[in-house]
Scaffold this motif. Structure first.
Motif, PDB file in Angstrom:
ATOM      1  N   ASN A 220      16.202 -11.819   5.814  1.00 47.06           N
ATOM      2  CA  ASN A 220      15.847 -12.023   4.387  1.00 47.06           C
ATOM      3  C   ASN A 220      17.772 -13.561   4.033  1.00 47.06           C
ATOM      4  OD1 ASN A 220      14.667  -9.715   4.309  1.00 47.06           O
ATOM      5  ND2 ASN A 220      16.318  -8.641   4.843  1.00 47.06           N
TER       6      ASN A 220
ATOM      7  N   ASP B  38      12.056  -8.381   4.789  1.00 45.76           N
ATOM      8  CA  ASP B  38      11.335  -7.690   4.602  1.00 45.76           C
ATOM      9  C   ASP B  38       9.789  -7.569   3.595  1.00 45.76           C
ATOM     10  OD1 ASP B  38      14.011  -5.739   4.812  1.00 45.76           O
ATOM     11  OD2 ASP B  38      14.628  -6.153   3.167  1.00 45.76           O
TER      12      ASP B  38
ATOM     13  N   THR C 294       8.461   1.779   4.351  1.00 52.02           N
ATOM     14  CA  THR C 294      10.075   0.586   4.432  1.00 52.02           C
ATOM     15  C   THR C 294      11.134   0.886   4.264  1.00 52.02           C
ATOM     16  OG1 THR C 294       9.178   0.844   2.510  1.00 52.02           O
ATOM     17  CG2 THR C 294       8.051  -0.515   3.672  1.00 52.02           C
TER      18      THR C 294
ATOM     19  N   GLY D 282      15.215  -1.849   6.398  1.00 52.18           N
ATOM     20  CA  GLY D 282      15.477  -3.057   6.495  1.00 52.18           C
ATOM     21  C   GLY D 282      15.701  -3.649   7.908  1.00 52.18           C
TER      22      GLY D 282
END
Length: 217
Positions: A10, A16, A41, A46
């Motif tokens: 990220n 993600d 998720t 994350g």
């Protein structure tokens, strides 16, 4: 040469988004409700949730309807098989190298999975090195992993920069060592009141350019 320590997930790559794509494919393959995308998720957090905890939660939810090996394959390879390095990020790393920065990836995670992402995206040919928490036995924000990164490329932490998306792992880790940092906000507001990064940038390419501007006369 100035050391630039770059986060992976990220920050350099959109982990993600890659994981969401993998979960969507997993749900479709096993004829599970596509509305479970949000649930999976969320459990994954994350990538910060422990793999064993995510696997246990998914096994508990899906039971015998999904083979355990399919769940493990998703968690082990799903994101790594789908991550991409955008052209803007690739060119920014090249500019950093051309500007005299020594670039090293500093990432939490499992060695096999994180190295697969680095090699798949070609980052292994762009940066001078990388360190992964499983390999060094310390996770960000522990100072040891940043020292290991400097040692890996024969650089000094004096004058070094940290670029990453995590206020805790990246920015707090940098602050604890007296290092400068750029927080990659990805559109989020800064959440802390007790400390701040040196700069805030919306994406990694802009963040790298902030560092280049700071060190190039």
């Amino acid at each position: 040469m100035t050391l630039l320590m770059l986060d992976l997930d990220n920050t350099l790559v959109d982990r993600d988004a890659a994981f969401r794509d993998a979960v969507a494919a997993f749900l479709a393959e096993h004829r599970l409700p596509d509305t479970d995308l949000t649930w999976v998720t969320t459990v994954d957090a994350g990538g910060y949730a422990a793999r064993r905890d995510v696997a246990a939660a998914m096994t508990g939810r899906y039971g015998d309807s999904v083979p355990a090996r399919a769940i493990h394959s998703l968690l082990d390879h799903g994101a790594a098989d789908r991550v991409v390095l955008t052209d803007s990020s690739r060119e920014a790393v090249k500019r950093a190298r051309a500007g005299g920065l020594t670039c090293v990836i500093v990432t939490n995670g499992r060695t096999g999975q994180q190295e697969a992402k680095i090699r798949r995206t070609g980052l292994d040919r762009l940066v001078q090195g990388w360190v992964i928490s499983e390999g060094v036995g310390h996770k960000k924000p522990a100072p040891e992993i940043f020292h290991a990164a400097a040692h890996a490329v024969g650089a000094s932490l004096t004058g070094a920069w940290v670029v990453g998306d995590s206020p805790h792992a990246d920015v707090a880790g940098a602050n604890a060592l007296g290092l400068r940092s750029v927080w990659v906000s990805n559109g989020r507001p800064w959440p802390q009141v007790t400390y701040r990064p040196t700069h805030v940038a919306g994406d990694v390419a802009t963040a790298i350019d902030r560092v280049i501007e700071a060190i190039v006369p």
